[in-house]
Structure formats: structure tokens, C-alpha cells
Design a protein around this motif. Structure first.
Motif, PDB file in Angstrom:
ATOM      1  N   GLU A   1       0.838 -11.402   9.766  1.00 51.17           N
ATOM      2  CA  GLU A   1       1.971 -11.033   8.935  1.00 51.17           C
ATOM      3  C   GLU A   1       2.437  -9.622   9.284  1.00 51.17           C
ATOM      4  OE1 GLU A   1       2.273 -11.938   4.434  1.00 51.17           O
ATOM      5  OE2 GLU A   1       1.642  -9.827   4.590  1.00 51.17           O
TER       6      GLU A   1
ATOM      7  N   ALA B   1       3.818 -16.480   9.314  1.00 50.68           N
ATOM      8  CA  ALA B   1       3.672 -15.529  10.418  1.00 50.68           C
ATOM      9  C   ALA B   1       2.669 -16.045  11.442  1.00 50.68           C
ATOM     10  CB  ALA B   1       3.222 -14.172   9.875  1.00 50.68           C
TER      11      ALA B   1
ATOM     12  N   SER C   1       6.035 -14.877   5.024  1.00 50.22           N
ATOM     13  CA  SER C   1       4.702 -14.548   4.525  1.00 50.22           C
ATOM     14  C   SER C   1       3.600 -15.096   5.424  1.00 50.22           C
ATOM     15  CB  SER C   1       4.544 -15.064   3.090  1.00 50.22           C
ATOM     16  OG  SER C   1       5.512 -14.478   2.245  1.00 50.22           O
ATOM     17  N   SER C   2       2.385 -14.857   5.002  1.00 47.60           N
ATOM     18  CA  SER C   2       1.163 -14.997   5.804  1.00 47.60           C
ATOM     19  C   SER C   2       1.090 -16.234   6.693  1.00 47.60           C
ATOM     20  CB  SER C   2      -0.042 -14.967   4.870  1.00 47.60           C
ATOM     21  OG  SER C   2       0.105 -15.953   3.856  1.00 47.60           O
TER      22      SER C   2
END
Length: 488
Positions: A421, A39, A35-36
Motif C-alpha cells: 500500500e 495495492a 487500499s491494502s
């Protein structure tokens, strides 16, 4: 005979939980997408590998337009550096991030076992390592690729070294190094780390008074931690300070986003007071999920008289208080869900300390210990079950759809979608990413607004919804294809 069989079953239970915890981490890697934040860590690791340092090729993740390259002013360097060998070996990929998080989780379990055995004995180490292996936040963040396993490992080393330093003062130097690395692992929270530092100093002063200023090892440990924090502050000032006195107060901090949240909190004190009030039950509930089975043992600890017990209580309690304050400041800026489950990440590294407090006041040979342990393990198993049955977030379904239908050379415009992401999940497809603009000519538009329409484009599908709940944002997405290009 029956009693002997029961005794053997109890003896093998913690070993079974250790195996189960490792198995859950494998399942988390298969179940949860990176996830964000993770990433962006991977992007920074790639930049370090390429010799560009903490460089973001498209600017900060929250900058949805412009995408101007520049140095990171939100994340510290330790976790990206940790990711470098994995990115080097496996390429810029979700698999590299997953493997790195999995290895950090295994290392945490091993370090916690060794530290607990050293402090409280091997038998207690086995029991409580079984609980740590089942921690649902550490399991799920293995799948999402976040830094929680590594930060918890460093926190465990820091607190363990502080406790060992009570008898052997030079251990405090290890605590200084580990605390410095921990500071550079989690997105640092500006002035709040000063609160933690002052609290730790006050704890030490309470027990040794003015002798603290004659303790060379303790002062050296402060210097070591200060060198880590100071070096990163100087880096931030070099890149971001505007030369003003006001800028000096904020630009040294790791996270510009948190600095903005702090300013917004000062401007809106009633909003801050409201969110703090309504979140008291939430954080109390998080604490009870871990400490509840052991409350009677924890209450018996001499927190004000015993230096070791007070150190443990301060480490756990201060973590919860700072998480409560910091998450409140973020809410004032972001207006996210009031009881967002993700806030459990802010306190997860206090859980091993709570279990140490339980280890200090319990006897594994007693029947009451086994009852409490069974309850604690059952709570963690149920929480893992709830995490694993949660629905897959819509935006990740959209990435999968793009991987299936987009051709190399196609352009995808991102509208309020995390660009790093998206880059990680679309790595290897050959598509190009760009920020969405009103005159976009991209082949596809990927948007987090599931109700918006785009002239000249045809909707491919809507994944989830933009509407969140009190415990989770929606994280929905919609994919649009340029008119005439949509598949039948």
C-alpha cells in the motif's frame, strides 16, 4: 394528468438510479484511496507484466520484517491478470487500479441487466439494475480498488447460467467456467469451497436423483471447475508443500493466512463459538438491509419445490453461512473489530441473487412493488451517504505528507505498515522503502503505532489513532523524521 405524470416519474426512477450509481462510482474514485489488498493486486499485476508471474518482491504483506521475495501464497491470479492491461497502459499507479475497478463495476451493471432481462424480463431488469448500481459495498470498493465488482460479475454469470441450464443443459458449461474464474478471483478459502461444491451437487441430486450421473454437461462443468481449482492447487503444492502429510492438507490452499486461521480455530474452539454467536445479529442485519423490503415476496417462493427458486435460495443463503464461518475463523487469528463493517464485502455478491428472488415473486406494475422498491433504494442511498461521510483514514494522510516533504533518494522505514500500500501511494516520489529495525538510519519512519517514540527521530505528525471501534480498526499512523531533518 397527475396520474400520468406520476407514472412517468416512476418509469424514469430506475434509469435515474442507474445514472446515480455510476456517478457515485466516479465520486468513490475521487473520495476513497486504493487500499491494502488492492495495492498488492497491483504489485502482482506488475510482476505478471514483467514476466515473473505471481511474485511478491518483498514477500507477503503480513511479513513486516525480513521482506524476503517469493511467490504469493495468499491471492489467486484472476484479478491481478485483469489488472495487467491497466497497469501496462497507465503504469503502476493508483489511477490504474481505480480505472480497472470502475470498468469492472460498469461491466457488472451491464451483465446483471442482460442476465436479469433474460431470466425475468426487461422491465424487472431495469428496476433491479437500478438497485445494483446503488449497492454501497460495490460503490466503495470501486474507490478502494478491491475485486468485489469482478467477483460479483462472475457470481452473477455463474448463477444465471445455472438457472438457464435447467431448460438448456449446455449452459451449465458456462457456469463451470464462470465459477472457476470466480474461484481464482477471490482469495480462496480452502476446504470451504468443498462445502459449496457439495451443497450444489446435493441441490442437483435432490431434483434429478441418479440421473445427475448421466448428465454429461453437468459432469463436464464439474470437470471444468475442477480444472481451474486443481491447476491452482498444483501450483501451490509445487511452491509451498513441505512433503509432509500435514502440509498436504493445507499447502494446496490459496491462502496461507487462512490456513493459519483454520488451525488457530481448531486450537481455540470456544473462541470460535463465541464469535459466531455474537455475529449472528450482524449478518442477519446485513441480510435484512437487502432482503427486508421484499421479505413477504421471498417467503412466498417455493424454495423446496421449485428448482429455480431453490437454486437462488441456496446461492444466497450459502454465501451468508460461509461468510459467517470464514469471518469467524479470521477473527480468532486477527482479533479485529467484532462487527467490522468490512465483512459486508464477504456477502455482497449474494445481493444480486436476493434481488433475483424478489424479481421472481413480484410484479413491477403493482403499487406494492413501487413502495418496496422505494424503501430498498432509500436504504441503499442512506448507506452510501454513511460511507461517503466516514473520515479519511490516518495512514493515507501520512502518505500524502510524505509525498509533500520527502526528496528523491530518501529512505522510509515502515513499522507495521502495509508495504505494498505504501509503495503504491508513494510511487513516483523516488523514495526507497525498507522494514523498520531498531538500528534504522532511514530518513523517515512511518508507523501504525501512534503512541510509540523513536530515539534519534522527531515526530512530524500523528494522523488518526491506533484505537479502533467495534466496527472499524483505527488505521492511524505517525510520521517521524530523523532528528535535525524535520521541517520547521
Amino acid at each position: 394528468m397527475r396520474m400520468a405524470g406520476t407514472a412517468r416519474a416512476w418509469r424514469f426512477l430506475p434509469r435515474g438510479l442507474l445514472v446515480a450509481g455510476i456517478a457515485l462510482r466516479v465520486l468513490a474514485v475521487l473520495r476513497f484511496p486504493v487500499s491494502s489488498d488492492a495495492a498488492e493486486y497491483a504489485v502482482l499485476a506488475r510482476s505478471i507484466l514483467d514476466g515473473r508471474g505471481m511474485w511478491l518482491p518483498w514477500g507477503e504483506a503480513w511479513e513486516f520484517t525480513g521482506w524476503v521475495p517469493g511467490p504469493s501464497h495468499h491471492y489467486p491470479p484472476a484479478y491481478p491478470v485483469y489488472l495487467v492491461p491497466f497497469i501496462a497502459a497507465m503504469g503502476f499507479s493508483e489511477a490504474a487500479v481505480h480505472v480497472a475497478a470502475f470498468v469492472a463495476g460498469l461491466a457488472l451493471i451491464g451483465v446483471f441487466f442482460v442476465a436479469t432481462a433474460s431470466l425475468f424480463g426487461r422491465e424487472k431488469a431495469l428496476w433491479f439494475s437500478g438497485l445494483l448500481a446503488l449497492d454501497p459495498v460495490l460503490v466503495t470498493t470501486t474507490g478502494t480498488g478491491y475485486a468485489e465488482n469482478l467477483i460479483t460479475l462472475l457470481f452473477v454469470v455463474t448463477v444465471a447460467a445455472i438457472l438457464k441450464s435447467l431448460d438448456r443443459p449446455r449452459w451449465i458449461l458456462v457456469a463451470g467456467v464462470a465459477a472457476g474464474l470466480a474461484y481464482l478471483t477471490k482469495s480462496s478459502v480452502g476446504p470451504f469451497f468443498l462445502v459449496a461444491g457439495l451443497a450444489g451437487f446435493s441441490w442437483r441430486f435432490r431434483f434429478v436423483r441418479w440421473a445427475v450421473f448421466r448428465d454429461r454437461a453437468y459432469l463436464a462443468a464439474i470437470g471444468i471447475f475442477g480444472a481451474f481449482a486443481g491447476a491452482w492447487a498444483l501450483r501451490n503444492l509445487w511452491w509451498f508443500w513441505d512433503g509432509t502429510a500435514a502440509g498436504l492438507l493445507t499447502d494446496w490452499q490459496t491462502s496461507a493466512w487462512f490456513s493459519l486461521a483454520t488451525r488457530r480455530t481448531i486450537e481455540m474452539p470456544m473462541d470460535f463459538a463465541w464469535i459466531l454467536a455474537v455475529r449472528i445479529p450482524f449478518f442477519a442485519g446485513l441480510a435484512l438491509l437487502v432482503a427486508g423490503p421484499w421479505l413477504r415476496d421471498l417467503r412466498r417462493l417455493p424454495l423446496l419445490r421449485d428448482e429455480e427458486a431453490s437454486a437462488l435460495g441456496l446461492a444466497a443463503g450459502l454465501t451468508y453461512v460461509l461468510a459467517w464461518l470464514i469471518s469467524g475463523a479470521f477473527w480468532v487469528l486477527e482479533r479485529g473489530p467484532v462487527y467490522w463493517a468490512d465483512m459486508s464485502r464477504y456477502v455482497v455478491f449474494a445481493n444480486p441473487v436476493v434481488w433475483w428472488m424478489a424479481a421472481k415473486g413480484t410484479d413491477p406494475a403493482s403499487p406494492s412493488f413501487k413502495r418496496k422498491f422505494a424503501v430498498a433504494a432509500a436504504v441503499l442511498i442512506v448507506m452510501n451517504g454513511a460511507a461517503f461521510v466516514a473520515p479519511r483514514l490516518g495512514v493515507f494522510e501520512a502518505y500524502g505528507e510524505l509525498r509533500e516533504r520527502a526528496d528523491p533518494g530518501d529512505t522510509v522505514a515502515l513499522d507495521q505498515v502495509n508495504k505494498y500500500e505504501a509503495e503504491l501511494h508513494l510511487a513516483g516520489t523516488g523514495v526507497a522503502l525498507e522494514p523498520y529495525t531498531a538500528d534504522s538510519q532511514a530518513d523517515y519512519i512511518l508507523t501504525s503505532n501512534t503512541t510509540r517514540s523513536y530515539d534519534g527521530y522527531t515526530v512530524v505528525d500523528v494522523y488518526g489513532t491506533s484505537n479502533g471501534t467495534a466496527v472499524m480498526p483505527g488505521f492511524g499512523a505517525a510520521l517521524w523524521s530523523r532528528a535535525g531533518d524535520a521541517a520547521p
